[in-house]
Scaffold this motif. Structure first.
Motif, PDB file in Angstrom:
ATOM      1  N   ASP A 241     -26.507  21.137 -64.695  1.00  0.00           N
ATOM      2  CA  ASP A 241     -26.077  20.006 -64.401  1.00  0.00           C
ATOM      3  C   ASP A 241     -27.217  19.622 -63.316  1.00  0.00           C
ATOM      4  O   ASP A 241     -26.661  19.946 -62.031  1.00  0.00           O
ATOM      5  CB  ASP A 241     -24.936  20.498 -64.417  1.00  0.00           C
ATOM      6  N   PRO A 242     -27.348  17.996 -62.984  1.00  0.00           N
ATOM      7  CA  PRO A 242     -28.101  17.413 -63.084  1.00  0.00           C
ATOM      8  C   PRO A 242     -27.009  16.392 -61.508  1.00  0.00           C
ATOM      9  O   PRO A 242     -27.822  16.543 -60.211  1.00  0.00           O
ATOM     10  CB  PRO A 242     -28.967  16.071 -63.309  1.00  0.00           C
ATOM     11  N   ASP A 243     -25.740  17.195 -62.175  1.00  0.00           N
ATOM     12  CA  ASP A 243     -25.179  15.840 -61.199  1.00  0.00           C
ATOM     13  C   ASP A 243     -23.951  17.582 -59.677  1.00  0.00           C
ATOM     14  O   ASP A 243     -23.395  16.875 -58.954  1.00  0.00           O
ATOM     15  CB  ASP A 243     -23.937  15.107 -62.011  1.00  0.00           C
ATOM     16  N   ARG A 244     -24.993  18.383 -59.919  1.00  0.00           N
ATOM     17  CA  ARG A 244     -24.253  19.812 -59.336  1.00  0.00           C
ATOM     18  C   ARG A 244     -25.425  20.707 -58.803  1.00  0.00           C
ATOM     19  O   ARG A 244     -25.234  21.539 -59.161  1.00  0.00           O
ATOM     20  CB  ARG A 244     -23.099  20.119 -60.218  1.00  0.00           C
ATOM     21  N   VAL A 245     -25.901  19.643 -57.783  1.00  0.00           N
ATOM     22  CA  VAL A 245     -27.317  20.315 -57.474  1.00  0.00           C
ATOM     23  C   VAL A 245     -27.126  20.804 -55.623  1.00  0.00           C
ATOM     24  O   VAL A 245     -26.679  20.038 -55.060  1.00  0.00           O
ATOM     25  CB  VAL A 245     -28.707  19.828 -57.864  1.00  0.00           C
ATOM     26  N   THR A 246     -27.476  22.494 -55.410  1.00  0.00           N
ATOM     27  CA  THR A 246     -27.024  22.181 -54.237  1.00  0.00           C
ATOM     28  C   THR A 246     -28.332  22.850 -53.857  1.00  0.00           C
ATOM     29  O   THR A 246     -28.866  23.996 -54.481  1.00  0.00           O
ATOM     30  CB  THR A 246     -26.375  23.044 -54.207  1.00  0.00           C
ATOM     31  N   ILE A 247     -28.370  22.417 -52.203  1.00  0.00           N
ATOM     32  CA  ILE A 247     -30.335  23.202 -52.195  1.00  0.00           C
ATOM     33  C   ILE A 247     -29.730  24.034 -51.269  1.00  0.00           C
ATOM     34  O   ILE A 247     -28.728  23.789 -50.131  1.00  0.00           O
ATOM     35  CB  ILE A 247     -31.234  21.773 -51.614  1.00  0.00           C
ATOM     36  N   PHE A 248     -30.409  24.695 -51.089  1.00  0.00           N
ATOM     37  CA  PHE A 248     -30.158  25.792 -50.047  1.00  0.00           C
ATOM     38  C   PHE A 248     -31.363  26.818 -48.791  1.00  0.00           C
ATOM     39  O   PHE A 248     -32.159  26.888 -50.643  1.00  0.00           O
ATOM     40  CB  PHE A 248     -29.611  27.178 -50.375  1.00  0.00           C
ATOM     41  N   GLY A 249     -31.277  26.994 -47.802  1.00  0.00           N
ATOM     42  CA  GLY A 249     -32.425  27.747 -47.544  1.00  0.00           C
ATOM     43  C   GLY A 249     -31.863  28.223 -46.150  1.00  0.00           C
ATOM     44  O   GLY A 249     -30.767  27.785 -45.771  1.00  0.00           O
ATOM     45  N   GLU A 250     -32.711  29.061 -45.465  1.00  0.00           N
ATOM     46  CA  GLU A 250     -33.301  30.216 -44.670  1.00  0.00           C
ATOM     47  C   GLU A 250     -34.298  30.013 -43.944  1.00  0.00           C
ATOM     48  O   GLU A 250     -34.676  29.741 -43.858  1.00  0.00           O
ATOM     49  CB  GLU A 250     -32.527  31.767 -45.233  1.00  0.00           C
ATOM     50  N   SER A 251     -33.717  29.915 -42.549  1.00  0.00           N
ATOM     51  CA  SER A 251     -34.860  29.435 -41.440  1.00  0.00           C
ATOM     52  C   SER A 251     -35.972  28.310 -41.328  1.00  0.00           C
ATOM     53  O   SER A 251     -34.952  27.076 -41.548  1.00  0.00           O
ATOM     54  CB  SER A 251     -35.907  30.221 -41.431  1.00  0.00           C
ATOM     55  N   ALA A 252     -36.344  28.501 -41.556  1.00  0.00           N
ATOM     56  CA  ALA A 252     -37.227  27.115 -42.039  1.00  0.00           C
ATOM     57  C   ALA A 252     -37.221  26.679 -42.988  1.00  0.00           C
ATOM     58  O   ALA A 252     -37.440  24.989 -43.565  1.00  0.00           O
ATOM     59  CB  ALA A 252     -38.921  27.131 -41.865  1.00  0.00           C
ATOM     60  N   GLY A 253     -36.280  27.013 -43.977  1.00  0.00           N
ATOM     61  CA  GLY A 253     -36.171  26.385 -44.895  1.00  0.00           C
ATOM     62  C   GLY A 253     -34.615  26.114 -45.262  1.00  0.00           C
ATOM     63  O   GLY A 253     -34.337  25.318 -45.576  1.00  0.00           O
ATOM     64  N   GLY A 254     -33.848  26.366 -43.790  1.00  0.00           N
ATOM     65  CA  GLY A 254     -32.777  25.898 -43.614  1.00  0.00           C
ATOM     66  C   GLY A 254     -33.054  24.895 -42.620  1.00  0.00           C
ATOM     67  O   GLY A 254     -31.901  23.694 -43.045  1.00  0.00           O
ATOM     68  N   VAL A 255     -33.809  24.437 -41.878  1.00  0.00           N
ATOM     69  CA  VAL A 255     -34.447  23.843 -41.375  1.00  0.00           C
ATOM     70  C   VAL A 255     -34.452  22.247 -42.278  1.00  0.00           C
ATOM     71  O   VAL A 255     -34.498  21.487 -42.042  1.00  0.00           O
ATOM     72  CB  VAL A 255     -35.628  23.940 -40.862  1.00  0.00           C
ATOM     73  N   SER A 256     -35.424  22.477 -43.500  1.00  0.00           N
ATOM     74  CA  SER A 256     -36.186  21.966 -44.626  1.00  0.00           C
ATOM     75  C   SER A 256     -34.538  20.634 -45.408  1.00  0.00           C
ATOM     76  O   SER A 256     -34.513  20.135 -45.220  1.00  0.00           O
ATOM     77  CB  SER A 256     -36.218  22.359 -45.512  1.00  0.00           C
TER      78      SER A 256
ATOM     79  N   LEU B 212     -34.421   9.380 -48.340  1.00  0.00           N
ATOM     80  CA  LEU B 212     -35.705   9.948 -49.593  1.00  0.00           C
ATOM     81  C   LEU B 212     -34.450  11.244 -50.222  1.00  0.00           C
ATOM     82  O   LEU B 212     -35.072  10.630 -51.845  1.00  0.00           O
ATOM     83  CB  LEU B 212     -36.957  10.368 -49.437  1.00  0.00           C
ATOM     84  N   GLY B 213     -33.893  11.907 -49.728  1.00  0.00           N
ATOM     85  CA  GLY B 213     -32.954  12.186 -50.452  1.00  0.00           C
ATOM     86  C   GLY B 213     -31.994  12.536 -51.314  1.00  0.00           C
ATOM     87  O   GLY B 213     -30.699  12.783 -52.021  1.00  0.00           O
ATOM     88  N   LYS B 214     -31.109  11.100 -50.689  1.00  0.00           N
ATOM     89  CA  LYS B 214     -30.031  10.291 -51.740  1.00  0.00           C
ATOM     90  C   LYS B 214     -30.207  10.526 -52.833  1.00  0.00           C
ATOM     91  O   LYS B 214     -30.772  10.175 -53.649  1.00  0.00           O
ATOM     92  CB  LYS B 214     -30.334   8.689 -51.237  1.00  0.00           C
ATOM     93  N   GLY B 215     -28.911  11.396 -54.037  1.00  0.00           N
ATOM     94  CA  GLY B 215     -28.865  11.218 -54.924  1.00  0.00           C
ATOM     95  C   GLY B 215     -29.942  12.411 -55.919  1.00  0.00           C
ATOM     96  O   GLY B 215     -29.117  12.644 -56.619  1.00  0.00           O
ATOM     97  N   LEU B 216     -30.418  13.019 -54.851  1.00  0.00           N
ATOM     98  CA  LEU B 216     -30.859  14.271 -55.031  1.00  0.00           C
ATOM     99  C   LEU B 216     -30.607  15.575 -55.385  1.00  0.00           C
ATOM    100  O   LEU B 216     -30.544  16.432 -56.209  1.00  0.00           O
ATOM    101  CB  LEU B 216     -32.584  14.346 -54.680  1.00  0.00           C
ATOM    102  N   PHE B 217     -29.142  15.416 -54.361  1.00  0.00           N
ATOM    103  CA  PHE B 217     -28.473  16.828 -54.556  1.00  0.00           C
ATOM    104  C   PHE B 217     -26.874  16.263 -54.508  1.00  0.00           C
ATOM    105  O   PHE B 217     -26.957  14.834 -53.589  1.00  0.00           O
ATOM    106  CB  PHE B 217     -28.755  17.752 -53.515  1.00  0.00           C
ATOM    107  N   ARG B 218     -25.927  17.147 -54.523  1.00  0.00           N
ATOM    108  CA  ARG B 218     -24.487  16.948 -54.307  1.00  0.00           C
ATOM    109  C   ARG B 218     -24.351  17.507 -52.514  1.00  0.00           C
ATOM    110  O   ARG B 218     -23.324  17.588 -52.142  1.00  0.00           O
ATOM    111  CB  ARG B 218     -23.491  17.327 -55.352  1.00  0.00           C
TER     112      ARG B 218
END
Length: 566
Positions: free
Chosen positions: A200-215, A224-230
């Motif tokens: 579901d493109p309307d229910r995207v969660t980005i997740f990451g750890e360490s430098a991934g969490g920083v990202s 630029l991230g607006k609308g690309l994840f919820r």
């Protein structure tokens, strides 16, 4: 350096029953894998799908360009090459890797999903790997257990690292943040294609750890991230864990000289760097970072490029311009407990630490992070907070306070500050401190190295205890029943959050998910957080005295010192 802790594992996969799925670049043909406790549930797996054009030649040091289409069904049964980086990544960890290939043509994405039906509309979890922005890759360990047990789609990907990902001349010739722009391109690819993989493109969660969490934290603040994840999850790192580079051209010039490029002007400098091989750039960056010397070298950090960061991230928060997304974030309870200080501090070890050594560490950090300020008052304030009142002169007690001091400065205080700022922006926030140590980790460390260290959460959150994780020597990583219980626990929280924005809400999830304790929302007036362990419980105020030192007391001392200088 924010971290060097990343963990890469390999599990067995099945090559039968692969499906062919269309994408905006062409069709891809995948494979399937299974996990031990759900042997009849195929996890459709697609690896090495290009999400952008190869960033080579004249596209080096530029924003990612649209993917180059292909004809026929592309084989998507193997991960693509890793983005260029040093061999250190293979030396750090004793795991069996899928392959050992580096190439600039590395902008590929990977998908694991329980279904490829377009109308499934499952929540999507997009993983951003760690590695201090100069190490790491997207798919090395399957997320199959998380996918199978929680009915979510998991996406991983590579992004450019080191000089290739973050060099900046401070102008149009190399604006910088190319790795972050790759992440934006991967998110955009998901929006365009994920329905074909059951997501579901309307229910995207980005997740990451360490430098991934920083990202993740930087994607939360970037327009630029607006609308690309919820929704977003930052584990052991947020936008303010890693500093914005104040003098990117100076770093670029030092690097250019290191690899034999004259810096007459930025256009000439960048053109010369484009003529170098990727290996030459990687080795030059390693020399500049002084990785093997014990000294603090020069690194490639995010920069203000006027595009990904139109303003400093701090100002974007202060001006209320960050993305309105639900945010779950937190830390482990001993982030700097053993792994990082063992490799980064010569004063750390089984004999503990002297008072003089601790003061020296304090002074060096102040000089590094607050150059030009009067350090005595800052050091005194820090030593007052980080003192074991019962054993003030015991070397092991002093060393433990050193680990808390370092972990708070790098991870805990920035995370609490981000939680407060994001809650004030009006979005939902959930904060945690994780306590569980995987059994193999606990067994491999000395008795005095207590607590959940940096990176310990990765095994649990990813569901590795349910996979056969192959080691380089041919063995299999051992897991206990407690490891599996906690992994189920944490995967449920993460997947619930991805589904509904509430980690305690099981609505829409599998009926056999564990029942997890209620996780209260973090607010300015009620700074609640969750202690995550085999028995999780909520509390209020995550180390308030320690975090106040870094988020309030020291900034005021620095400001006062700067005024005196004027």
């Amino acid at each position: 350096m924010a971290d060097i802790a990343i963990f890469y594992l390999v599990a067995a996969e099945s090559g039968d029953g692969g499906r062919t799925v269309p994408t905006n670049g062409g069709d891809v043909r995948g494979t399937v894998q299974y996990i031990k406790d759900l042997p009849d549930k195929p996890i459709h797996t697609f690896l090495g799908i290009p999400y952008a054009a190869p960033p080579v030649g004249n596209l080096r040091f530029r924003a990612p360009q649209p993917v180059v289409p292909w004809e026929g069904a592309r084989d998507a049964t193997k991960p693509g090459p890793y983005c260029p980086q040093g061999q250190m990544v293979f030396q750090l960890f004793p795991y069996k890797f899928h392959h050992y290939d580096f190439d600039e043509d590395c902008l590929t994405i990977n998908i694991e999903t329980p279904t490829v039906e377009k109308d499934a509309e499952l929540p999507v979890m997009l993983w951003i790997h760690g590695g201090a922005l100069f190490l790491g890759f997207g798919y090395v360990a399957p997320f199959a257990a998380l996918v199978a047990q929680q009915d979510v789609v998991v996406v991983t990907f590579n992004y450019r690292l080191g000089a290739l990902g973050f060099l900046s001349t401070g102008d149009e010739n190399a604006p910088g943040n190319f790795g972050f722009l790759d992440q934006v391109a991967a998110m955009a690819w998901v929006q365009e294609n994920i329905r074909n993989f059951g997501g579901d493109p309307d229910r995207v969660t980005i997740f990451g750890e360490s430098a991934g969490g920083v990202s993740v934290g930087n994607q939360v603040v970037s327009p630029l991230g607006k609308g690309l994840f919820r929704r977003a999850i930052s584990q052991s790192g947020t936008y303010n864990t890693m500093e914005i580079e104040k003098k990117p051209l100076e770093i670029a010039t030092i690097f250019a000289e290191e690899v034999g490029c004259e810096a007459k002007d930025t256009a000439t400098l960048v053109d010369c760097l484009r003529q170098k091989t990727a290996d030459e750039l990687v080795h030059g960056a390693e020399r500049m970072m002084k990785l093997d010397s014990g000294e603090w070298g020069k690194y490639f950090y995010p920069s203000l490029d006027g595009n990904f960061f139109p303003e400093h991230p701090r100002d974007l928060y202060n001006n209320g311009q960050v993305n309105d997304v639900d945010y779950l974030l937190g830390v482990n309870n001993n982030e700097y407990g053993f792994v990082m200080p063992s490799s980064m501090s010569s004063n750390f070890g089984p004999d503990g630490m002297t008072e003089d050594a601790f003061i020296l560490e304090l002074e060096q950090l102040v000089e590094r992070n607050y150059p030009g300020t009067k350090k005595d008052s800052i050091v005194a304030a820090a030593r007052k907070v980080y003192r074991d009142q019962d054993n003030p002169d015991d070397p092991m007690a002093i060393q433990h306070q050193f680990t808390l001091f370092s972990g708070d400065q790098m991870f805990v205080a920035p995370t609490v500050d981000t939680a407060s700022k994001h809650a004030e922006s009006g979005s939902k926030v959930y904060l945690y401190e994780l306590h569980y140590v995987p059994s193999a980790k606990a067994a491999s460390r000395p008795e005095w190295a207590t607590g959940c260290d940096h990176g310990d959460d990765l095994r649990s959150m990813s569901g590795w205890p349910f996979l056969d994780i192959r080691l380089a020597d041919g063995g299999v990583l051992p897991f206990s029943s407690e490891d599996r219980n906690f992994s189920r626990h944490i995967m449920t929280y993460w997947a619930n959050f991805a589904r509904s924005g509430n980690p305690s809400d099981p609505t829409g999830g599998p009926t056999d998910s564990p029942v997890v304790p209620e996780w209260p929302q973090y607010t300015h007036d009620d700074p609640a957080y969750m202690n995550l362990g085999l028995t999780s419980s909520s509390d209020v105020g995550l180390h308030p005295e320690r975090t106040a030192l870094w988020n309030d007391v020291i900034p005021k001392l620095v400001a006062s010192s700067n005024k005196e200088e004027l």
